[in-house]
Design a protein around this motif. Structure first.
Motif, PDB file in Angstrom:
ATOM      1  N   MET A 111      43.276  53.888  48.457  1.00 57.08           N
ATOM      2  CA  MET A 111      43.000  54.870  47.402  1.00 57.08           C
ATOM      3  C   MET A 111      44.230  55.721  47.114  1.00 57.08           C
ATOM      4  SD  MET A 111      39.070  56.011  48.149  1.00 57.08           S
ATOM      5  CE  MET A 111      38.757  55.510  49.839  1.00 57.08           C
ATOM      6  N   LEU A 112      45.009  56.024  48.149  1.00 58.52           N
ATOM      7  CA  LEU A 112      46.259  56.772  47.984  1.00 58.52           C
ATOM      8  C   LEU A 112      47.207  56.003  47.074  1.00 58.52           C
ATOM      9  CD1 LEU A 112      48.585  58.757  48.666  1.00 58.52           C
ATOM     10  CD2 LEU A 112      48.883  57.481  50.788  1.00 58.52           C
ATOM     11  N   VAL A 113      47.400  54.726  47.359  1.00 65.44           N
ATOM     12  CA  VAL A 113      48.298  53.902  46.543  1.00 65.44           C
ATOM     13  C   VAL A 113      47.830  53.875  45.090  1.00 65.44           C
ATOM     14  CG1 VAL A 113      49.138  51.537  46.175  1.00 65.44           C
ATOM     15  CG2 VAL A 113      49.103  52.515  48.485  1.00 65.44           C
ATOM     16  N   GLU A 114      46.534  53.724  44.881  1.00 65.64           N
ATOM     17  CA  GLU A 114      45.998  53.712  43.510  1.00 65.64           C
ATOM     18  C   GLU A 114      46.336  55.006  42.784  1.00 65.64           C
ATOM     19  OE1 GLU A 114      41.797  52.960  43.597  1.00 65.64           O
ATOM     20  OE2 GLU A 114      42.058  51.051  44.635  1.00 65.64           O
ATOM     21  N   GLN A 115      46.191  56.119  43.468  1.00 63.95           N
ATOM     22  CA  GLN A 115      46.457  57.407  42.822  1.00 63.95           C
ATOM     23  C   GLN A 115      47.939  57.576  42.509  1.00 63.95           C
ATOM     24  OE1 GLN A 115      44.070  59.484  41.627  1.00 63.95           O
ATOM     25  NE2 GLN A 115      42.762  57.788  42.275  1.00 63.95           N
ATOM     26  N   VAL A 116      48.804  57.115  43.412  1.00 63.30           N
ATOM     27  CA  VAL A 116      50.248  57.189  43.150  1.00 63.30           C
ATOM     28  C   VAL A 116      50.592  56.329  41.938  1.00 63.30           C
ATOM     29  CG1 VAL A 116      52.538  56.589  44.049  1.00 63.30           C
ATOM     30  CG2 VAL A 116      50.888  57.766  45.522  1.00 63.30           C
ATOM     31  N   GLN A 117      50.044  55.132  41.887  1.00 62.66           N
ATOM     32  CA  GLN A 117      50.321  54.239  40.760  1.00 62.66           C
ATOM     33  C   GLN A 117      49.850  54.826  39.438  1.00 62.66           C
ATOM     34  OE1 GLN A 117      48.395  50.686  42.249  1.00 62.66           O
ATOM     35  NE2 GLN A 117      50.304  49.899  43.110  1.00 62.66           N
ATOM     36  N   LYS A 118      48.786  55.610  39.475  1.00 59.01           N
ATOM     37  CA  LYS A 118      48.270  56.259  38.263  1.00 59.01           C
ATOM     38  C   LYS A 118      49.026  57.541  37.928  1.00 59.01           C
ATOM     39  CE  LYS A 118      43.484  54.725  38.860  1.00 59.01           C
ATOM     40  NZ  LYS A 118      42.094  55.186  39.118  1.00 59.01           N
ATOM     41  N   GLY A 119      49.872  58.004  38.847  1.00 61.87           N
ATOM     42  CA  GLY A 119      50.595  59.259  38.628  1.00 61.87           C
ATOM     43  C   GLY A 119      49.771  60.489  38.940  1.00 61.87           C
TER      44      GLY A 119
END
Length: 75
Positions: free
Chosen positions: A55-63
């Protein structure tokens, strides 16, 4: 904590650091409170670290860096 709306770029060293961290912590807490109000809970006992990391990676990718910071705290 100093004014939460002012520009901290003009502050010196330690004061800028502390003010920035204080403001970010408040923003993190507010975001967590908003999500609790929406019925979200359980990260501390219902999710694995691997799930939280995803979930962390997803949020980083979304900015969405505030969300990412909250996932960092959870891990």
């Amino acid at each position: 904590m100093t004014d939460t709306c002012g520009d901290i770029t003009q502050l010196d060293g330690q004061l800028a650091d502390e003010t920035g961290v204080d403001r970010f912590a408040v923003a993190m807490l507010n975001k967590l409170a908003d999500k609790r109000d929406e019925g979200r809970r359980g990260w501390n006992n219902d999710c694995t670290k691997e799930e939280l990391a995803g979930m962390l990676v997803e949020q980083v990718q979304k900015g969405n860096y505030l969300n990412a910071a909250n996932f960092c705290m959870m891990i």
